[in-house]
Design an enzyme around this catalytic site. Structure first.
Site, PDB file in Angstrom:
ATOM      1  N   ARG A   7       1.321   0.844  -5.131  1.00 15.29           N
ATOM      2  CA  ARG A   7       0.388   0.391  -4.018  1.00 15.29           C
ATOM      3  C   ARG A   7      -1.200   0.619  -3.734  1.00 15.29           C
ATOM      4  O   ARG A   7      -1.329   1.464  -4.603  1.00 15.29           O
ATOM      5  CB  ARG A   7       0.598   1.221  -2.162  1.00 15.29           C
ATOM      6  CG  ARG A   7       2.219   1.362  -2.122  1.00 15.29           C
ATOM      7  CD  ARG A   7       3.173   1.690  -0.973  1.00 15.29           C
ATOM      8  NE  ARG A   7       2.114   2.605   0.026  1.00 15.29           N
ATOM      9  CZ  ARG A   7       2.740   3.956  -0.430  1.00 15.29           C
ATOM     10  NH1 ARG A   7       3.952   4.640  -1.094  1.00 15.29           N
ATOM     11  NH2 ARG A   7       2.239   5.236  -0.474  1.00 15.29           N
ATOM     12  N   ARG A  63      -4.702 -13.734 -12.834  1.00 19.19           N
ATOM     13  CA  ARG A  63      -4.809 -15.037 -13.773  1.00 19.19           C
ATOM     14  C   ARG A  63      -5.285 -14.612 -15.036  1.00 19.19           C
ATOM     15  O   ARG A  63      -5.160 -15.120 -15.780  1.00 19.19           O
ATOM     16  CB  ARG A  63      -4.224 -16.110 -12.510  1.00 19.19           C
ATOM     17  CG  ARG A  63      -3.498 -17.356 -13.582  1.00 19.19           C
ATOM     18  CD  ARG A  63      -2.564 -17.229 -13.852  1.00 19.19           C
ATOM     19  NE  ARG A  63      -1.548 -17.086 -12.592  1.00 19.19           N
ATOM     20  CZ  ARG A  63      -0.321 -16.104 -12.829  1.00 19.19           C
ATOM     21  NH1 ARG A  63       0.072 -15.379 -12.830  1.00 19.19           N
ATOM     22  NH2 ARG A  63       0.124 -16.079 -11.338  1.00 19.19           N
ATOM     23  N   CYS A  75       0.526 -14.230  -3.058  1.00 19.13           N
ATOM     24  CA  CYS A  75      -0.280 -14.091  -2.419  1.00 19.13           C
ATOM     25  C   CYS A  75      -0.080 -13.782  -0.716  1.00 19.13           C
ATOM     26  O   CYS A  75       0.122 -15.256  -0.695  1.00 19.13           O
ATOM     27  CB  CYS A  75      -1.886 -15.351  -2.358  1.00 19.13           C
ATOM     28  SG  CYS A  75      -2.599 -14.828  -3.842  1.00 19.13           S
ATOM     29  N   GLU A  78      -2.248 -10.479   5.637  1.00 17.33           N
ATOM     30  CA  GLU A  78      -1.605  -9.775   6.169  1.00 17.33           C
ATOM     31  C   GLU A  78      -1.237  -9.519   7.330  1.00 17.33           C
ATOM     32  O   GLU A  78      -1.410 -10.455   8.715  1.00 17.33           O
ATOM     33  CB  GLU A  78      -2.495  -7.981   6.006  1.00 17.33           C
ATOM     34  CG  GLU A  78      -2.113  -6.504   6.386  1.00 17.33           C
ATOM     35  CD  GLU A  78      -1.415  -6.484   5.633  1.00 17.33           C
ATOM     36  OE1 GLU A  78      -0.055  -4.843   6.274  1.00 17.33           O
ATOM     37  OE2 GLU A  78      -1.565  -6.871   4.712  1.00 17.33           O
ATOM     38  N   ARG A  90      -4.480  -5.503  -0.518  1.00 16.85           N
ATOM     39  CA  ARG A  90      -3.779  -4.915  -0.541  1.00 16.85           C
ATOM     40  C   ARG A  90      -2.664  -5.455  -1.921  1.00 16.85           C
ATOM     41  O   ARG A  90      -2.669  -6.517  -1.697  1.00 16.85           O
ATOM     42  CB  ARG A  90      -2.718  -4.731   0.210  1.00 16.85           C
ATOM     43  CG  ARG A  90      -3.369  -3.560   1.611  1.00 16.85           C
ATOM     44  CD  ARG A  90      -2.479  -3.475   2.861  1.00 16.85           C
ATOM     45  NE  ARG A  90      -2.792  -1.936   3.986  1.00 16.85           N
ATOM     46  CZ  ARG A  90      -3.902  -2.374   4.496  1.00 16.85           C
ATOM     47  NH1 ARG A  90      -3.980  -4.283   5.000  1.00 16.85           N
ATOM     48  NH2 ARG A  90      -3.904  -1.927   5.774  1.00 16.85           N
ATOM     49  N   TYR A 108      -5.822   4.124  -3.934  1.00 15.20           N
ATOM     50  CA  TYR A 108      -6.759   3.339  -1.896  1.00 15.20           C
ATOM     51  C   TYR A 108      -8.698   3.375  -2.677  1.00 15.20           C
ATOM     52  O   TYR A 108      -8.870   4.049  -2.411  1.00 15.20           O
ATOM     53  CB  TYR A 108      -6.774   3.718  -1.061  1.00 15.20           C
ATOM     54  CG  TYR A 108      -4.943   3.681  -0.602  1.00 15.20           C
ATOM     55  CD1 TYR A 108      -4.957   2.808  -0.018  1.00 15.20           C
ATOM     56  CD2 TYR A 108      -4.000   4.115  -1.475  1.00 15.20           C
ATOM     57  CE1 TYR A 108      -3.082   2.131  -0.135  1.00 15.20           C
ATOM     58  CE2 TYR A 108      -2.242   4.164  -1.354  1.00 15.20           C
ATOM     59  CZ  TYR A 108      -2.472   3.046  -0.454  1.00 15.20           C
ATOM     60  OH  TYR A 108      -1.073   2.634  -0.304  1.00 15.20           O
ATOM     61  N   ARG A 116      -5.155   5.551   3.282  1.00 17.16           N
ATOM     62  CA  ARG A 116      -4.075   7.235   2.754  1.00 17.16           C
ATOM     63  C   ARG A 116      -5.092   7.870   2.576  1.00 17.16           C
ATOM     64  O   ARG A 116      -5.087   7.967   1.181  1.00 17.16           O
ATOM     65  CB  ARG A 116      -3.323   6.398   2.182  1.00 17.16           C
ATOM     66  CG  ARG A 116      -2.043   5.274   2.573  1.00 17.16           C
ATOM     67  CD  ARG A 116      -0.938   6.307   3.744  1.00 17.16           C
ATOM     68  NE  ARG A 116      -0.364   7.698   2.562  1.00 17.16           N
ATOM     69  CZ  ARG A 116       0.900   8.162   2.413  1.00 17.16           C
ATOM     70  NH1 ARG A 116       1.706   6.706   1.668  1.00 17.16           N
ATOM     71  NH2 ARG A 116       1.210   8.904   1.530  1.00 17.16           N
TER      72      ARG A 116
END
Length: 124
Positions: A7, A63, A75, A78, A90, A108, A116
């Site tokens: 992540r 890409r 893609c 969210e 993200r 992050y 986080r």
């Protein structure tokens, strides 16, 4: 060999094409460097952005990187949750690796470090 998820998240200051592309590459490079992975090891990359970011597709930046032309990228927007972190990008990298879950290093950056703080790294 296992399939693991890595992540990562970052934020931008503006809904501007070049800033979205640049921050996407910075985040991706940090994720692959910290986890010592190559594009050939990657199954796919899932990319989301918060709904106010619509200046470009962040996959465009990935890409264009050498060796990433065959990596599957997707893609999406969210989920729009009240009070969520705005202007956020993200990434979820699915990778084939011998590493355990505990050895995976999630990344992050920028204001996304608030998501986080236990996993955030300093980029100052």
């Amino acid at each position: 060999m296992y399939n693991r998820g890595i992540r990562g998240a970052t934020t931008v200051l503006q809904n501007e094409e070049q800033e979205i592309l640049t921050e996407t590459v910075i985040l991706l490079r940090e994720m692959i460097t910290r986890n010592e992975i190559e594009p050939e090891d990657i199954c796919s990359v899932w990319i989301t952005m918060t709904n106010e970011l619509d200046a470009t597709f962040p996959a465009r930046a990935i890409r264009q990187l050498e060796g990433w032309d065959l990596v599957p990228l997707m893609c999406s927007v969210e989920i729009p949750v009240q009070g969520s972190l705005p202007k956020c990008i993200r990434l979820m990298i699915q990778v084939n690796t011998e590493k355990s879950q505990r050895e995976i290093k999630h990344v992050y950056l920028n204001d996304a470090s608030k998501l986080r703080p236990d996993l955030a790294i300093s980029k100052n």
